[in-house]
Scaffold this motif. Structure first.
Motif, mmCIF file in Angstrom:
data_model
loop_
_atom_site.group_PDB
_atom_site.id
_atom_site.type_symbol
_atom_site.label_atom_id
_atom_site.label_comp_id
_atom_site.label_asym_id
_atom_site.label_seq_id
_atom_site.Cartn_x
_atom_site.Cartn_y
_atom_site.Cartn_z
ATOM 1 N N THR A 76 0.828 -1.210 0.000
ATOM 2 C CA THR A 76 0.000 0.000 0.000
ATOM 3 C C THR A 76 0.855 1.250 0.000
ATOM 4 O OG1 THR A 76 -0.124 -0.017 2.408
ATOM 5 C CG2 THR A 76 -1.866 -1.169 1.212
ATOM 6 N N CYS A 77 2.147 1.109 0.260
ATOM 7 C CA CYS A 77 3.061 2.247 0.253
ATOM 8 C C CYS A 77 4.472 1.704 0.163
ATOM 9 C CB CYS A 77 2.901 3.114 1.502
ATOM 10 S SG CYS A 77 3.189 2.223 3.049
ATOM 11 N N ASP A 78 5.416 2.535 -0.254
ATOM 12 C CA ASP A 78 6.828 2.142 -0.272
ATOM 13 C C ASP A 78 7.644 3.407 -0.438
ATOM 14 O OD1 ASP A 78 9.382 1.120 -0.719
ATOM 15 O OD2 ASP A 78 8.563 -0.693 -1.652
ATOM 16 N N GLY A 86 15.272 10.557 6.340
ATOM 17 C CA GLY A 86 16.291 9.574 6.700
ATOM 18 C C GLY A 86 15.752 8.272 7.231
ATOM 19 N N VAL A 87 14.483 8.141 7.392
ATOM 20 C CA VAL A 87 13.896 6.889 7.872
ATOM 21 C C VAL A 87 12.857 6.451 6.858
ATOM 22 C CG1 VAL A 87 12.630 5.736 9.700
ATOM 23 C CG2 VAL A 87 14.279 7.526 10.269
ATOM 24 N N CYS A 88 13.018 5.279 6.288
ATOM 25 C CA CYS A 88 12.098 4.805 5.263
ATOM 26 C C CYS A 88 11.558 3.433 5.654
ATOM 27 C CB CYS A 88 12.807 4.692 3.922
ATOM 28 S SG CYS A 88 13.645 6.227 3.440
ATOM 29 N N ASN A 89 10.283 3.231 5.312
ATOM 30 C CA ASN A 89 9.675 1.930 5.593
ATOM 31 C C ASN A 89 10.037 1.461 7.001
ATOM 32 O OD1 ASN A 89 8.825 2.064 2.963
ATOM 33 N ND2 ASN A 89 10.486 0.810 2.178
ATOM 34 N N SER A 90 9.691 2.331 7.961
ATOM 35 C CA SER A 90 10.119 2.056 9.340
ATOM 36 C C SER A 90 8.928 2.086 10.277
ATOM 37 C CB SER A 90 11.147 3.101 9.774
ATOM 38 O OG SER A 90 11.407 3.021 11.147
ATOM 39 N N ASP A 91 9.073 1.370 11.383
ATOM 40 C CA ASP A 91 8.058 1.422 12.439
ATOM 41 C C ASP A 91 8.488 2.373 13.545
ATOM 42 O OD1 ASP A 91 6.437 -0.357 11.126
ATOM 43 O OD2 ASP A 91 7.240 -2.130 12.153
ATOM 44 N N LYS A 97 5.033 11.728 8.262
ATOM 45 C CA LYS A 97 4.330 10.557 7.762
ATOM 46 C C LYS A 97 5.317 9.686 6.969
ATOM 47 C CE LYS A 97 -0.282 12.617 7.134
ATOM 48 N NZ LYS A 97 -1.340 12.912 6.160
ATOM 49 N N HIS A 98 5.310 8.362 7.203
ATOM 50 C CA HIS A 98 6.138 7.472 6.394
ATOM 51 C C HIS A 98 5.540 6.071 6.392
ATOM 52 C CE1 HIS A 98 7.926 7.001 10.489
ATOM 53 N NE2 HIS A 98 7.923 5.720 10.149
ATOM 54 N N CYS A 99 6.003 5.266 5.439
ATOM 55 C CA CYS A 99 5.510 3.899 5.294
ATOM 56 C C CYS A 99 6.083 3.016 6.392
ATOM 57 C CB CYS A 99 5.914 3.384 3.912
ATOM 58 S SG CYS A 99 5.085 1.853 3.423
ATOM 59 N N ASN A 100 5.302 2.037 6.826
ATOM 60 C CA ASN A 100 5.829 1.142 7.850
ATOM 61 C C ASN A 100 6.795 0.133 7.239
ATOM 62 O OD1 ASN A 100 4.253 -0.826 6.638
ATOM 63 N ND2 ASN A 100 2.615 -0.695 8.157
ATOM 64 N N ALA A 101 7.395 -0.683 8.105
ATOM 65 C CA ALA A 101 8.447 -1.586 7.664
ATOM 66 C C ALA A 101 7.932 -2.668 6.726
ATOM 67 C CB ALA A 101 9.127 -2.223 8.879
ATOM 68 N N ALA A 102 6.651 -2.960 6.777
ATOM 69 C CA ALA A 102 6.102 -4.014 5.932
ATOM 70 C C ALA A 102 5.461 -3.496 4.657
ATOM 71 C CB ALA A 102 5.080 -4.832 6.736
ATOM 72 N N TYR A 107 2.918 4.480 8.953
ATOM 73 C CA TYR A 107 3.171 4.354 10.379
ATOM 74 C C TYR A 107 2.135 5.213 11.105
ATOM 75 C CZ TYR A 107 5.544 4.530 14.872
ATOM 76 O OH TYR A 107 5.842 4.449 16.216
ATOM 77 N N PRO A 108 1.472 4.725 12.126
ATOM 78 C CA PRO A 108 0.279 5.389 12.672
ATOM 79 C C PRO A 108 0.533 6.690 13.417
ATOM 80 C CG PRO A 108 0.852 3.483 13.998
ATOM 81 C CD PRO A 108 1.734 3.418 12.780
ATOM 82 N N GLY A 109 1.755 7.014 13.738
ATOM 83 C CA GLY A 109 1.956 8.217 14.532
ATOM 84 C C GLY A 109 2.852 9.217 13.838
ATOM 85 N N TRP A 110 2.421 10.539 13.793
ATOM 86 C CA TRP A 110 3.273 11.594 13.260
ATOM 87 C C TRP A 110 2.791 12.927 13.817
ATOM 88 C CZ3 TRP A 110 -0.370 9.117 10.183
ATOM 89 C CH2 TRP A 110 -1.397 9.915 9.698
#
Length: 464
Positions: A76-78, A86-91, A97-102, A107-110
Motif C-alpha cells: 500500500t506504500c513504499d 532519513g527513515v524509510c519503511n520504518s516502524d 508521515k512514512h511507510c511502515n516496515a512491511a 506508520y500510525p503516529g506523526w
C-alpha cells in the motif's frame, strides 16, 4: 518483470560425472537447482538455457520487494531506501508521515495527527493558539511563525527591540507582534530620528510625539477642521485662529468684551465674517440678528383655510410657499414647511432641528429661540398672525396632528391629508394658545375634527 534469455552454452561432456554429482551452481550463470546432467540434450548434444523455462522465472515485484520505492502489488506504500527524513519503511516515530516496515500502510503516529506521541509536547493538527505545527508549545523566539497565536513575525534568536536603521531588513520585535522600531513604523523615535524621517514630520499624517494630532494636510502644514497647522490640538485661547475649525479669531486672552470673544468668535463687531449669517454690531439678542449672528426665521398662520385634502405634506408645503411670497418675497418657495404630521413625516423629521436662532412672527414678535425652545411645550407668544400680519379668520383652528415635541400625534390625519370628507378626521391646534394646545388642542369635542372643514396651516421658514 520478464525472465531474461541467455545464449546457449557449449556442450558439456559429463562422462565421468554421476547424475546429481554436479549442480548448476558449479556452472557460471545458472540459478536453478536441477543437476547439471539434466541440462544435456542427448539428441542435439547442446545445453538448454534454463531461463527460457517459465517455471524458473523469479519475480521482482510483490511484498518481497518492500523498500524498492515502488508500490508493488500487495503493497500500500513504499518510501524506498532514500527519503527526506532519513527513515524509510520504518516502524519508528520520526514526526513525519512514512511507510511502515512491511509496506502495508503508514506508520500510525506523526506530528499533526492530533494524537500525542511520547516525543511530542503537544499535537493539535497544525498551528493553534497554544501549539506550533511542529508539535511544540507556542514560544515567541523559536523561529516558527504561528499566526493562529497572533504572531506577526518570528525571527528566532534575531528578535530584538533595539532601533534598526535598515528598514528593508528590520527584524521581528521581542513580542513577535511586529517589526523592531525603525523609521517608517509610524512612531518618532526621538533618540534616533529627526525631521529627515517622515515619522517625525508634522503633516505626514502620523501622530507622533510631541504631536497631539496630524491630519496629513497634503504634505503641507495647514490648519484643518480637527488640527492646527503645528500639529497641536485646536484650542480657543492658544493665540492661533484656526478658521478651518470655525474659529473666527483667537487673541489668546481672557477678555470677553474685546474684538475677539472668549469663544473665538467676532459676532457683534458689525462686520459679517465667514460663518456668520449677520452681524448688527449690538448685543440685542432677539432683534434682526441674534447675539450668535444668526438671522431669525419667520412663522405665520395662513390667512386661507383648507379642507383635509391638502395633497399630503408636500401639498401643504406648497400652500405655505404661496403664502410665504407675501410674508417675505425674497425667500424661495423651498424655504417653507407646514407644521403638519402624518404617516410619511413630521416636523421632527422634516425641519432643521439644529437651528438655534429666533423664530419670529412677521411683525418681529419672538416666538421661541431655536428648535429646542420651540418644542419645550411653551411658546413666548402665540402664532396668531397671518402672512399679511393680520389675525386669521374663523374658524381659527389649524390642521396639525403634531405634538409639542414636533412628532406625529396620532392617526387622525385625513388619510395622510388626502380626503376632504366629513369622515375621517384630523387633529388640530389653537393659534391663540402658547401651551401645548397651540399644536394639539386638549378638547375631546373639537379634536379631532371633520376633514371637510376649512382650517388654517402653521408655516415655518426652514432655511436662512
Amino acid at each position: 518483470m520478464f525472465a531474461s534469455r541467455r545464449a546457449a552454452l557449449p556442450v558439456v561432456v559429463l562422462s565421468a560425472v554421476l547424475p546429481g554429482s554436479l549442480s548448476c551452481a558449479d556452472i557460471p550463470g545458472r540459478c536453478i537447482t536441477a543437476p547439471c546432467w539434466a541440462a544435456v540434450d542427448s539428441t542435439t548434444s547442446t545445453t538448454t538455457d534454463p531461463t527460457t523455462d517459465p517455471s524458473t522465472d523469479v519475480s521482482t515485484t510483490g511484498p518481497d520487494q518492500c523498500g524498492n520505492g515502488v508500490v508493488d502489488p500487495g503493497e500500500t506504500c513504499d518510501d524506498g531506501e532514500e527519503c527526506s527524513d532519513g527513515v524509510c519503511n520504518s516502524d519508528a516515530y520520526t514526526g513525519e508521515k512514512h511507510c511502515n516496515a512491511a509496506c502495508s500502510g503508514l506508520y500510525p503516529g506523526w506530528c499533526g495527527d492530533k494524537a500525542m506521541q511520547a516525543t511530542e509536547m503537544c499535537d493539535e493538527g497544525g498551528n493553534t493558539l497554544a501549539c506550533d505545527a511542529d508539535c511544540t508549545p507556542v514560544e515567541c523566539g523559536d523561529g516558527l511563525l504561528n499566526p493562529a497565536a497572533s504572531e506577526a513575525c518570528d525571527d528566532g534568536a534575531e528578535n530584538a527591540d533595539a532601533y534598526d536603521d535598515s528598514p528593508d531588513e528590520v527584524t521581528c520585535n521581542s513580542a513577535c507582534t511586529g517589526k523592531a522600531p525603525h523609521c517608517g513604523d509610524g512612531v518618532c523615535q526621538e533618540a534616533n530620528e529627526d525631521a529627515s524621517c517622515a515619522d517625525c514630520t508634522c503633516g505626514d499624517g502620523i501622530t507622533s510625539a510631541p504631536e497631539t494630532c496630524d491630519d496629513g494636510m497634503g504634505g503641507t502644514q495647514t490648519d484643518t477642521p480637527t488640527c492646527d497647522a503645528d500639529c497641536t490640538a485646536i484650542e480657543c485661547g492658544d493665540g492661533h485662529p484656526n478658521l478651518a475649525a470655525g474659529e473666527k479669531c483667537d487673541d489668546g486672552n481672557d477678555e470677553n468684551d474685546d474684538e475677539c470673544r472668549n469663544d473665538c468668535t467676532t459676532c457683534g463687531n458689525g462686520t459679517v465674517q465667514p460663518g456668520e449669517e449677520c452681524d448688527d454690531g449690538n448685543t440685542v439678542d432677539d432683534d434682526g440678528c441674534s447675539n450668535e449672528c444668526i438671522l431669525p426665521r419667520l412663522v405665520f398662520v395662513t390667512s386661507s383655510g383648507f379642507v383635509g385634502n391638502l395633497g399630503g405634506l408636500a401639498g401643504a408645503d406648497m400652500k405655505c410657499a404661496a403664502a410665504g411670497m407675501i410674508a417675505d418675497p425674497d425667500l424661495p418657495a423651498t424655504a417653507w414647511r407646514a407644521w403638519l404630521s402624518d404617516d410619511t413625516g413630521s416636523p421632527s423629521t422634516r425641519f432643521d432641528t439644529n437651528f438655534t436662532g429666533w423664530y419670529r412672527l412677521v411683525d418681529g414678535t419672538p416666538i421661541a429661540k431655536g428648535w429646542s425652545d420651540l418644542t419645550d411645550s411653551n411658546l413666548l407668544a402665540a402664532i396668531n398672525l397671518t402672512e399679511n400680519n393680520a389675525a386669521p379668520g374663523s374658524p381659527k383652528n389649524v390642521w396639525s396632528n403634531t405634538t409639542a415635541a414636533g412628532t406625529k400625534a396620532g392617526m387622525e390625519h385625513c388619510s395622510n391629508w388626502s380626503i376632504p370628507d366629513l369622515v375621517p378626521k384630523g387633529r388640530l391646534g389653537d393659534p391663540a394658545a402658547t401651551n401645548t394646545d397651540w399644536t394639539d388642542l386638549n378638547d375631546a369635542v373639537l379634536n379631532p375634527f371633520s376633514c371637510g372643514v376649512q382650517l388654517h396651516l402653521y408655516c415655518f421658514q426652514n432655511i436662512p
